[in-house]
Design an enzyme around this catalytic site. Structure first.
Site, PDB file in Angstrom:
ATOM      1  N   ASP A   9       0.875  -1.155   0.000  1.00 42.01           N
ATOM      2  CA  ASP A   9       0.000   0.000   0.000  1.00 42.01           C
ATOM      3  C   ASP A   9       0.931   1.228   0.000  1.00 42.01           C
ATOM      4  O   ASP A   9       2.094   1.121   0.377  1.00 42.01           O
ATOM      5  CB  ASP A   9      -0.852  -0.065   1.277  1.00 42.01           C
ATOM      6  CG  ASP A   9      -1.630   1.194   1.514  1.00 42.01           C
ATOM      7  OD1 ASP A   9      -2.367   1.603   0.615  1.00 42.01           O
ATOM      8  OD2 ASP A   9      -1.488   1.775   2.617  1.00 42.01           O
ATOM      9  N   ASP A  11      -0.035   5.114   0.818  1.00 44.43           N
ATOM     10  CA  ASP A  11      -0.262   6.054   1.931  1.00 44.43           C
ATOM     11  C   ASP A  11      -0.273   5.319   3.262  1.00 44.43           C
ATOM     12  O   ASP A  11      -1.094   4.430   3.470  1.00 44.43           O
ATOM     13  CB  ASP A  11      -1.624   6.752   1.780  1.00 44.43           C
ATOM     14  CG  ASP A  11      -1.675   7.650   0.563  1.00 44.43           C
ATOM     15  OD1 ASP A  11      -0.607   8.080   0.111  1.00 44.43           O
ATOM     16  OD2 ASP A  11      -2.784   7.923   0.083  1.00 44.43           O
TER      17      ASP A  11
HETATM   18  P1  B16 Z   1      -6.745   9.965  -3.960  1.00 43.63           P
HETATM   19  P2  B16 Z   1      -3.681   4.023  -0.102  1.00 43.63           P
HETATM   20  C1  B16 Z   1      -5.596   5.888  -0.224  1.00 43.63           C
HETATM   21  O1  B16 Z   1      -4.295   5.476  -0.486  1.00 43.63           O
HETATM   22  C2  B16 Z   1      -5.650   6.766   1.022  1.00 43.63           C
HETATM   23  O2  B16 Z   1      -5.306   6.029   2.169  1.00 43.63           O
HETATM   24  C3  B16 Z   1      -7.051   7.294   1.182  1.00 43.63           C
HETATM   25  O3  B16 Z   1      -7.129   8.127   2.325  1.00 43.63           O
HETATM   26  C4  B16 Z   1      -7.448   8.081  -0.072  1.00 43.63           C
HETATM   27  O4  B16 Z   1      -8.777   8.572   0.011  1.00 43.63           O
HETATM   28  C5  B16 Z   1      -7.319   7.164  -1.289  1.00 43.63           C
HETATM   29  O5  B16 Z   1      -5.991   6.677  -1.357  1.00 43.63           O
HETATM   30  C6  B16 Z   1      -7.646   7.884  -2.585  1.00 43.63           C
HETATM   31  O6  B16 Z   1      -6.662   8.872  -2.794  1.00 43.63           O
HETATM   32  O7  B16 Z   1      -7.770  10.983  -3.555  1.00 43.63           O
HETATM   33  O8  B16 Z   1      -5.343  10.504  -4.007  1.00 43.63           O
HETATM   34  O9  B16 Z   1      -7.118   9.247  -5.231  1.00 43.63           O
HETATM   35  O10 B16 Z   1      -3.635   3.966   1.389  1.00 43.63           O
HETATM   36  O11 B16 Z   1      -4.580   2.976  -0.753  1.00 43.63           O
HETATM   37  O12 B16 Z   1      -2.312   4.093  -0.742  1.00 43.63           O
HETATM   38 MG    MG Z   2      -2.823   3.158   3.355  1.00 43.11          MG
END
Ligand code: B16
Ligand code: MG
Length: 210
Positions: A9, A11
Site C-alpha cells: 500500500d 499512503d
Molecule cells: P486519492 P492508499 C488511499 O491510499 C488513502 O489512504 C485514502 O485516504 C485516499 O482517500 C485514497 O488513497 C484515494 O486517494 O484521492 O489521491 O485518489 O492507502 O490505498 O495508498
Molecule cells: Mg494506506
C-alpha cells in the site's frame, strides 16, 4: 520468506501522505461547516476519494447532487495536490528505503497496490518513480478497497498467483482487500493495532524477519 512478491500500500506504508489528506479534508469540511476530526480521518484510510467524501458529508444537512459532489471531491483534491508539492525524497524514511532494497536483493518482486489516483505524482515526488516492478493504483481499478481488485491486478502485473504475494497495509479496509484476494497480509500502524493481518508489525522493517 515463503512469498515471491510483495504488494505495498502507498499512503501510510511507503510514505505519510495521511497528514496531507487530513489537512485537505479538514479545509473542505470547514468550508462546508461540518465537523471533521482525526477520528473521522482514520475512517478514510485506504478508502477511495468519493467514498471518503460520503463519510465527510455524513453530517451535512441536505442531500447533494452528483455533480456537486464531484466538484467538492475535485476541490479537496486540488488542495491535497498543492500539499503534495512539498514532498521530496527526504520524505522516504531510511527504514523504508533499506527494507525495499534488501527485499529486492533477496529476489522478491515488488509492487504498489494503492487506492490513490495520485500515486504516480507521489512516487515521483519521493524519488521512487520507476522503482517498482508493477504499479496498480486508483487509476486502473473500478472498485476500491476493501474490494480486492487493486491487489489482484498488482499480482497479475507481477505474473504471480495471489497466494505467492504478501500485501503490506496500514488500513483495515486494505487488509480486508488482501484477504478477499486470497493473500496473506502484513500490517503496520492502525491495522496492526487492530491485529488485522497474519503479521502485525511495529514497523515496516519487521518484513525482513518474516
Ligand atoms: P486519492 P492508499 C488511499 O491510499 C488513502 O489512504 C485514502 O485516504 C485516499 O482517500 C485514497 O488513497 C484515494 O486517494 O484521492 O489521491 O485518489 O492507502 O490505498 O495508498
Ligand atoms: Mg494506506
Amino acid at each position: 520468506m515463503k512469498y515471491r512478491g510483495i504488494i505495498f500500500d502507498l499512503d501510510g506504508v511507503i510514505c505519510s501522505t495521511d497528514e496531507y489528506h487530513y489537512q485537505a479534508w479538514k479545509k473542505l469540511a470547514e468550508d462546508l461547516g461540518v465537523a471533521f476530526d482525526r477520528e473521522k480521518n482514520n475512517r478514510l484510510r485506504g478508502v477511495s476519494r468519493m467514498a471518503s467524501l460520503e463519510i465527510v458529508l455524513e453530517d451535512y444537512p441536505e442531500p447533494l447532487a452528483e455533480a456537486e459532489k464531484l466538484a467538492l471531491a475535485e476541490q479537496k483534491n486540488e488542495s491535497y495536490k498543492a500539499l503534495l508539492t512539498k514532498m521530496s525524497p527526504a520524505d522516504l524514511s531510511q527504514e523504508v528505503k533499506n527494507t525495499l532494497l534488501t527485499l529486492r536483493k533477496q529476489g522478491l518482486k515488488l509492487a504498489i497496490g494503492s487506492s490513490s489516483r495520485n500515486t504516480p505524482t507521489i512516487l515521483r515526488q519521493i524519488g521512487l518513480d520507476g522503482f517498482f516492478d508493477a504499479v496498480s493504483d486508483g487509476n486502473n481499478i473500478t472498485k476500491s478497497k476493501p474490494d480486492p481488485e487493486v491487489f489482484l491486478k498488482a499480482a497479475q502485473m507481477l505474473n504471480l498467483p495471489p497466494e505467492d504475494c504478501l500485501v503490506v497495509e496500514d488500513a483495515a479496509a486494505g487488509a480486508e482487500a488482501g484477504h478477499r484476494g486470497g493473500m496473506d497480509v502484513a500490517c503496520v500502524g492502525d491495522a496492526a493495532r487492530l491485529k488485522a493481518g497474519e503479521y502485525n508489525l511495529d514497523s515496516i522493517g519487521g518484513l525482513l524477519s518474516i
